[in-house]
Design a protein around this motif. Structure first.
Motif, mmCIF file in Angstrom:
data_model
loop_
_atom_site.group_PDB
_atom_site.id
_atom_site.type_symbol
_atom_site.label_atom_id
_atom_site.label_comp_id
_atom_site.label_asym_id
_atom_site.label_seq_id
_atom_site.Cartn_x
_atom_site.Cartn_y
_atom_site.Cartn_z
ATOM 1 N N UNK A 1 0.845 -1.196 0.000
ATOM 2 C CA UNK A 1 0.000 0.000 0.000
ATOM 3 C C UNK A 1 0.876 1.239 0.000
ATOM 4 N N UNK A 2 0.467 2.223 -0.783
ATOM 5 C CA UNK A 2 1.114 3.524 -0.820
ATOM 6 C C UNK A 2 0.324 4.440 0.112
ATOM 7 N N UNK B 1 1.248 11.481 10.065
ATOM 8 C CA UNK B 1 0.872 10.621 11.189
ATOM 9 C C UNK B 1 -0.351 9.749 10.869
ATOM 10 N N UNK B 2 -1.298 10.304 10.135
ATOM 11 C CA UNK B 2 -2.474 9.517 9.745
ATOM 12 C C UNK B 2 -2.074 8.362 8.833
ATOM 13 N N UNK B 3 -1.154 8.601 7.906
ATOM 14 C CA UNK B 3 -0.671 7.541 7.023
ATOM 15 C C UNK B 3 0.029 6.445 7.802
ATOM 16 N N UNK B 4 0.794 6.828 8.830
ATOM 17 C CA UNK B 4 1.472 5.834 9.676
ATOM 18 C C UNK B 4 0.443 4.983 10.414
ATOM 19 N N UNK C 1 -2.937 -0.196 10.845
ATOM 20 C CA UNK C 1 -4.264 -0.806 10.768
ATOM 21 C C UNK C 1 -4.387 -1.755 9.576
ATOM 22 N N UNK C 2 -3.861 -1.355 8.430
ATOM 23 C CA UNK C 2 -3.902 -2.219 7.242
ATOM 24 C C UNK C 2 -3.076 -3.483 7.456
ATOM 25 N N UNK C 3 -1.908 -3.331 8.087
ATOM 26 C CA UNK C 3 -1.055 -4.493 8.348
ATOM 27 C C UNK C 3 -1.750 -5.465 9.295
ATOM 28 N N UNK D 1 8.182 1.509 12.038
ATOM 29 C CA UNK D 1 8.761 1.844 10.734
ATOM 30 C C UNK D 1 7.914 2.870 9.990
ATOM 31 N N UNK D 2 6.599 2.745 10.090
ATOM 32 C CA UNK D 2 5.716 3.709 9.425
ATOM 33 C C UNK D 2 5.821 5.087 10.092
#
Length: 163
Positions: free
Chosen positions: A21-22, A27-30, A35-37, A58-59
């Motif tokens: 996923x891109x 902070x929201x992307x991290x 959550x996706x992982x 890492x994110x």
């Protein structure tokens, strides 16, 4: 996402369970990465504890230290040969990260120390420029039993350093 790829028959057929996923370098992307992982690891019926923390660290690092305005970071998960590999790629490859030992009262700076403690192996891959990928691997296969007796008079467990 191909949920069937996690089934044993699919793995025997040479299909590698993978997810990518891109995400925005924020902070929201991290948070989205974590959550996706977690959802993907649940779909694959894999253990969450260490992997969730590694992805979160890492994110967060990619969103904080690897942030370049207007550029995203990529989260990649895949399983090959009983190993879960977690990769986070950002576009700030000028300064490869190194674990630091912050002051006891520091509020940050321990992310890579946590990754080092939780992962069986981890490292940094540079390129293609300007990218860098921080990766961590977790062994999924249970270690073989070495018998039921404890070794050593103290009963303490010895552990080799993880890298």
């Amino acid at each position: 996402m191909n949920q069937e790829a996690a089934e044993p028959a699919a793995q025997l057929a040479g299909v590698v369970p993978n997810f990518s996923a891109l995400l925005p370098s924020t902070p929201r992307g991290a948070r989205q990465a974590r959550l996706l992982a977690v959802q993907q690891l649940r779909d694959w019926d894999l253990p969450l504890d260490s992997a969730e923390h590694i992805v979160a660290e890492l994110a967060a690092n990619a969103a904080t230290h690897g942030r370049v305005p207007g550029r995203d970071f990529r989260l990649t998960l895949y399983v090959v040969g009983g190993i879960l590999r977690i990769e986070v790629t950002d576009t700030c490859g000028d300064h490869p990260p190194r674990p630091q030992h912050p002051a006891a009262d520091a509020e940050s700076g321990r992310g890579l120390l946590l990754v080092e403690a939780l992962a069986d192996r981890w490292g940094v891959a540079l390129g293609p420029r300007p990218r860098k990928t921080i990766w961590a691997e977790l062994d999924l296969a249970p270690e073989p039993e070495h018998g039921s007796s404890c070794s050593g008079a103290s009963g303490a467990l010895s552990q080799e350093p993880r890298r």
